[in-house]
Design a protein around this motif. Structure first.
Motif, PDB file in Angstrom:
ATOM      1  N   ALA A 153       0.795  -1.238  -0.059  1.00 31.23           N
ATOM      2  CA  ALA A 153      -0.135   0.062  -0.077  1.00 31.23           C
ATOM      3  C   ALA A 153       0.803   1.255   0.010  1.00 31.23           C
ATOM      4  O   ALA A 153       0.535   2.193  -0.586  1.00 31.23           O
ATOM      5  N   PHE A 154       1.937   1.338   0.789  1.00 27.75           N
ATOM      6  CA  PHE A 154       2.928   2.348   0.916  1.00 27.75           C
ATOM      7  C   PHE A 154       3.495   2.595  -0.206  1.00 27.75           C
ATOM      8  O   PHE A 154       3.772   3.769  -0.874  1.00 27.75           O
ATOM      9  N   THR A 155       3.951   1.631  -0.811  1.00 31.31           N
ATOM     10  CA  THR A 155       5.073   1.487  -2.167  1.00 31.31           C
ATOM     11  C   THR A 155       3.776   2.000  -3.385  1.00 31.31           C
ATOM     12  O   THR A 155       4.403   2.889  -4.233  1.00 31.31           O
ATOM     13  N   LEU A 156       2.747   1.510  -3.346  1.00 25.84           N
ATOM     14  CA  LEU A 156       1.585   1.911  -4.398  1.00 25.84           C
ATOM     15  C   LEU A 156       1.402   3.381  -4.181  1.00 25.84           C
ATOM     16  O   LEU A 156       1.557   4.283  -5.090  1.00 25.84           O
ATOM     17  N   ALA A 157       1.273   4.113  -3.003  1.00 28.88           N
ATOM     18  CA  ALA A 157       0.951   5.419  -3.044  1.00 28.88           C
ATOM     19  C   ALA A 157       2.250   6.383  -3.220  1.00 28.88           C
ATOM     20  O   ALA A 157       1.932   7.096  -3.938  1.00 28.88           O
ATOM     21  N   ASN A 158       3.061   5.808  -2.845  1.00 23.39           N
ATOM     22  CA  ASN A 158       4.579   6.456  -3.403  1.00 23.39           C
ATOM     23  C   ASN A 158       4.770   6.553  -4.814  1.00 23.39           C
ATOM     24  O   ASN A 158       5.082   7.524  -5.491  1.00 23.39           O
ATOM     25  N   GLN A 159       4.572   5.424  -5.573  1.00 24.43           N
ATOM     26  CA  GLN A 159       4.615   5.508  -7.060  1.00 24.43           C
ATOM     27  C   GLN A 159       3.635   6.313  -7.656  1.00 24.43           C
ATOM     28  O   GLN A 159       3.790   6.619  -8.624  1.00 24.43           O
ATOM     29  N   GLU A 163      -1.299  10.882  -1.548  1.00 28.82           N
ATOM     30  CA  GLU A 163      -0.774  11.917  -0.432  1.00 28.82           C
ATOM     31  C   GLU A 163      -0.749  10.997   0.916  1.00 28.82           C
ATOM     32  O   GLU A 163      -0.127  11.177   1.946  1.00 28.82           O
ATOM     33  N   LYS A 164      -1.764  10.037   1.093  1.00 34.29           N
ATOM     34  CA  LYS A 164      -2.214   9.486   2.365  1.00 34.29           C
ATOM     35  C   LYS A 164      -2.572   8.397   2.317  1.00 34.29           C
ATOM     36  O   LYS A 164      -3.163   7.595   1.349  1.00 34.29           O
ATOM     37  N   VAL A 165      -2.073   7.268   3.378  1.00 38.23           N
ATOM     38  CA  VAL A 165      -2.696   5.931   3.496  1.00 38.23           C
ATOM     39  C   VAL A 165      -3.356   5.813   4.847  1.00 38.23           C
ATOM     40  O   VAL A 165      -3.027   6.387   5.573  1.00 38.23           O
ATOM     41  N   THR A 166      -4.666   5.192   4.779  1.00 36.12           N
ATOM     42  CA  THR A 166      -5.468   5.074   5.888  1.00 36.12           C
ATOM     43  C   THR A 166      -5.777   3.461   6.259  1.00 36.12           C
ATOM     44  O   THR A 166      -5.829   2.726   5.254  1.00 36.12           O
ATOM     45  N   ALA A 167      -4.995   3.145   7.348  1.00 35.19           N
ATOM     46  CA  ALA A 167      -5.441   1.945   7.741  1.00 35.19           C
ATOM     47  C   ALA A 167      -6.950   1.509   8.416  1.00 35.19           C
ATOM     48  O   ALA A 167      -7.202   2.357   9.156  1.00 35.19           O
ATOM     49  N   VAL A 168      -7.605   0.717   7.859  1.00 32.60           N
ATOM     50  CA  VAL A 168      -8.955   0.198   8.261  1.00 32.60           C
ATOM     51  C   VAL A 168      -9.025  -0.833   9.117  1.00 32.60           C
ATOM     52  O   VAL A 168      -8.413  -1.967   8.712  1.00 32.60           O
ATOM     53  N   HIS A 169      -9.560  -0.726  10.366  1.00 33.30           N
ATOM     54  CA  HIS A 169      -9.498  -2.105  11.327  1.00 33.30           C
ATOM     55  C   HIS A 169     -10.652  -1.955  12.117  1.00 33.30           C
ATOM     56  O   HIS A 169     -11.460  -1.112  12.121  1.00 33.30           O
ATOM     57  N   LYS A 170     -10.609  -2.884  12.995  1.00 34.12           N
ATOM     58  CA  LYS A 170     -11.662  -3.060  13.962  1.00 34.12           C
ATOM     59  C   LYS A 170     -10.872  -3.543  15.459  1.00 34.12           C
ATOM     60  O   LYS A 170     -11.334  -4.337  16.187  1.00 34.12           O
ATOM     61  N   GLN A 191       8.835   3.756   7.261  1.00 37.15           N
ATOM     62  CA  GLN A 191       9.727   3.675   6.218  1.00 37.15           C
ATOM     63  C   GLN A 191       9.270   4.641   5.067  1.00 37.15           C
ATOM     64  O   GLN A 191      10.053   4.897   4.017  1.00 37.15           O
ATOM     65  N   TYR A 192       8.218   5.349   5.102  1.00 35.68           N
ATOM     66  CA  TYR A 192       7.567   6.344   4.367  1.00 35.68           C
ATOM     67  C   TYR A 192       7.234   7.528   4.830  1.00 35.68           C
ATOM     68  O   TYR A 192       5.906   8.064   4.917  1.00 35.68           O
ATOM     69  N   PRO A 193       8.183   8.358   5.393  1.00 35.36           N
ATOM     70  CA  PRO A 193       7.700   9.575   6.310  1.00 35.36           C
ATOM     71  C   PRO A 193       6.982  10.547   5.506  1.00 35.36           C
ATOM     72  O   PRO A 193       6.602  11.670   6.156  1.00 35.36           O
ATOM     73  N   ASP A 194       7.519  10.552   4.247  1.00 35.50           N
ATOM     74  CA  ASP A 194       6.567  11.714   3.142  1.00 35.50           C
ATOM     75  C   ASP A 194       5.149  11.425   2.836  1.00 35.50           C
ATOM     76  O   ASP A 194       4.496  12.358   2.384  1.00 35.50           O
TER      77      ASP A 194
END
Length: 335
Positions: A153-159, A163-170, A191-194
């Protein structure tokens, strides 16, 4: 010339698959399709909905495009879709959801991606009956699977310069299983501070999506939540008939229409082929055939923006063939 496995599927699958084949031929895409059959249509002859020849073809070609395959509810054979994901360890299910100009919708400017862990959770299929009074399903969450889906997910966002990744959970209720998932995502996030990061409980996420879907970007989650939310989000932009999907592993990728096989209109030349076309566009980008992908996508969007050749599901009168021909005309006029 690259060889790709094509699984037409059940119901309307052969019709929408033929639409993609015609479009690829018109666009002179350097791909040769190796056609193999799976699903209900081969059950009687092969005694399985997923013959070994299908698996061999995908293993050889590494990339496949798949039409819808019928999954019986409550009985019958197990889902071919789930079986393929588990057999090839296709750990990432990717569903882009993007507004298309010209498609009637409650929302505008939706542009999000759901990244769903694809191999475990309740979909691991570990369940049993407890006498005649109960049944139990076991939810499995592992560090390995959670780490790699978070990394994806973070690699895809970077590529894609998201701007943002949201983790969805319960994790407020399932503190150990969903808690482990969250811990893994938080670790990978370092690993993806930006890239901006936040977390949302799944029920609150559903409410926020319905209120403001345009504010979401990349959403990463477990298997069950991903299954539900990806269909919910499809409704924001016109329905499952428009949404592409991909199942990605380390070596193999299968791209698919995410809607059902619609047996009631099979053979009637009424099906909307857009979901499979968009999945094929994703496949072309995966194969680095960017020019071909962009040309087909531009022609698809032009058909919708013009609005004269929409299929019945979107209020038009065009047949599958007419929609396909209109797209090809746009494609050829913009060479």
């Amino acid at each position: 010339m690259r060889t790709v496995t094509l699984i037409p599927g059940d119901g309307i699958g052969p019709e929408i698959s033929q639409s993609v084949v015609k479009i690829f031929e018109a666009a002179k895409v350097p791909i040769k399709f190796e056609i193999v059959e799976a699903g209900a249509k081969v059950m009687d002859q092969e005694n399985t909905p997923l013959p070994q020849g299908v698996l061999d073809s995908i293993q050889k070609n590494k990339v496949a495009l798949k039409g819808p395959i019928t999954t019986p509810i409550g009985s019958g054979f197990r889902s071919v879709n789930v079986a393929l994901r588990q057999y090839f360890d296709l750990y990432a299910n990717v569903r882009p959801v993007k507004s298309i100009k010209g498609v009637p919708s409650r929302y505008e400017e939706v542009d999000l991606i759901i990244v769903r862990e694809n191999t475990e959770d309740l979909y691991a299929g570990i369940e049993h009956k407890i006498g005649e009074v109960a049944a139990e399903s076991i939810k499995v969450i592992t560090k390995k699977a959670s780490d790699r889906i978070a990394k994806y997910a973070f690699t895809l966002a970077n590529q894609q310069q998201r701007e943002k990744v949201t983790a969805v959970h319960k994790a407020n209720i399932m503190k150990l299983s969903d808690g482990l998932f969250l811990d893994c995502v938080r670790d990978i996030r370092e690993q993806y501070p930006d890239i901006e990061y936040d977390e949302q409980i799944v029920d609150a996420m559903c409410m926020n999506l319905v209120l403001h879907p345009e504010s979401s970007d990349v959403l990463v989650m477990g298997n069950l939540y991903g299954d539900i939310l990806s269909d919910l989000c499809a409704g924001f932009v016109g329905g499952l008939g428009l949404i592409p999907g991909a199942n990605i592993g380390e070596e193999i990728a299968i791209f698919e229409a995410v809607h059902g096989s619609a047996p009631s209109i099979a053979g009637c030349n009424q099906a909307n082929p857009t979901a499979l076309i968009q999945s094929a566009i994703m496949m072309l980008r995966h194969l680095n055939l960017l020019n071909e992908a962009n040309r087909i996508e531009a022609a698809l969007y032009a058909v919708y923006e013009q609005g004269h050749d929409l299929t019945k599901d979107l209020g038009g009168t065009a047949t599958t063939t007419q929609f396909t021909d209109a797209l090809i005309a746009k494609l050829l006029n913009n060479r």
